[in-house]
Design a protein around this motif. Structure first.
Motif, mmCIF file in Angstrom:
data_model
loop_
_atom_site.group_PDB
_atom_site.id
_atom_site.type_symbol
_atom_site.label_atom_id
_atom_site.label_comp_id
_atom_site.label_asym_id
_atom_site.label_seq_id
_atom_site.Cartn_x
_atom_site.Cartn_y
_atom_site.Cartn_z
ATOM 1 N N ARG A 1 1.287 0.187 28.251
ATOM 2 C CA ARG A 1 1.147 0.622 29.646
ATOM 3 C C ARG A 1 -0.310 0.404 30.039
ATOM 4 O O ARG A 1 -1.197 1.097 29.553
ATOM 5 N N GLN B 1 -3.412 0.216 32.703
ATOM 6 C CA GLN B 1 -3.835 0.819 33.979
ATOM 7 C C GLN B 1 -4.788 -0.078 34.773
ATOM 8 O O GLN B 1 -5.011 0.144 35.962
ATOM 9 N N ARG C 1 7.042 -4.888 38.040
ATOM 10 C CA ARG C 1 6.442 -3.993 37.030
ATOM 11 C C ARG C 1 4.924 -3.915 37.176
ATOM 12 O O ARG C 1 4.303 -2.925 36.813
ATOM 13 N N TYR C 2 4.317 -4.996 37.672
ATOM 14 C CA TYR C 2 2.842 -5.055 37.680
ATOM 15 C C TYR C 2 2.274 -5.240 39.081
ATOM 16 O O TYR C 2 1.106 -5.521 39.243
ATOM 17 N N THR D 1 -0.546 -2.783 39.553
ATOM 18 C CA THR D 1 -1.597 -2.653 38.524
ATOM 19 C C THR D 1 -2.906 -3.229 39.071
ATOM 20 O O THR D 1 -2.949 -4.397 39.458
#
Lengths: 154, 128
Positions: free
Chosen positions: B48, B50, B75-76, B79
């Motif tokens: 995971r 950050q 999913r990203y 980010t």
């Protein structure tokens, strides 16, 4: 090293301005990356243990090739400043010189033109004098002791 | 603890960027290092993450390709990505912002620049 075809009109470097930009980028990069001023860089007058070379091609906004030559002694001083206590090896020497020329090239081109995207190739390095595939008709050179930064363009 | 990726094909650059960002506020983070965008992608799938701090000019998947790939994957997509580049200028900041990067830092960064950059992300170090 070949310079790729640009998607838009390229700027033509003015040799006098280019030399000033090369000198400034060289000094700034050494100060910011290795914490060495121009006097410290120039204190290495010869390359008794040989030289390390790196090249990079700028495709835009100026099409030119840059070559950096540094004595092994100067590179080892840089390694000591960057990685205190690390034993210099050929691999780390070439990595340091590639990063130096990459940073010098980016700094040069960013100061030449703020409103154009900069396209740089990947830096190449060697312990031998590099052969320029496309040396260009014009060249400009900055020397500090054993360090030589040369730009060539058409 | 935060997980952070620093990507650059140069060992020298990775070390320098890592040191600056550790001083600037990532000292307690777990930092993974990658040599190109493909290695970043592998790490993203394993941990995971950050924050991604990436160079632009890398062999294989470069920084532009990485940001584009991350922003097209749900999913990203959120980010945070910081781009570190020797060729940083206003035009690059505009381009990378349009691609979805949160910030562009000139290479070599200083700890002060890195701290300002983390501040723009409202970065808060999480405890282990």
């Amino acid at each position: 090293m070949t310079v790729g075809a640009p998607a838009f009109e390229l700027l033509s470097p003015d040799p006098t301005q280019l030399r000033q930009v090369m000198s400034r980028a060289l000094a700034t990069t050494f100060e910011e990356l290795t914490f060495m001023d121009a006097d410290a860089v120039a204190s290495h007058q010869t390359g008794g243990a040989g030289y390390v070379y790196a090249q990079i091609a700028s495709r835009a906004p100026v099409a030119l090739a840059l070559t950096l030559q540094m004595s092994v002694e100067l590179v080892d001083d840089c390694i000591d400043a960057l990685f205190s206590g690390m034993e210099p090896s050929p691999i780390i020497r070439e990595d340091v010189v590639r990063e130096l020329i990459n940073t010098i090239a980016g700094s040069m081109l960013a100061s030449l033109c703020e409103d154009r995207l900069i396209e740089l190739g990947l830096p190449q390095s060697s312990m031998e004098v590099p052969t320029m595939v496309d040396p260009g008709e014009h060249h400009q050179l900055v020397q500090l002791g054993s360090l030589v930064l040369e730009a060539t363009w058409r | 603890m935060d997980n952070v990726i620093i990507a650059d094909d140069s060992d020298t650059a990775r070390m320098f960027v890592r040191r600056c960002f550790e001083i600037a506020g990532l000292a307690e983070s777990k930092i993974f290092e990658a040599r190109d965008g493909n290695q970043v992608w592998e790490l993203l799938g394993m941990h995971r993450i950050q924050l991604v701090i990436t160079d632009l000019n890398m062999p294989g998947l470069d920084g532009r390709g990485l940001v584009t790939k991350m922003r097209s994957d749900p999913r990203y997509v959120h980010t945070p990505v910081i781009v570190v580049s020797s060729a940083a200028n206003p035009q690059l900041q505009q381009e990378m912002g349009a691609l979805g990067a949160q910030a562009v830092v000139k290479k070599p960064p200083s700890p002060e620049q890195a701290a300002r950059c983390l501040a723009t992300l409202n970065w808060r170090q999480r405890s282990a």
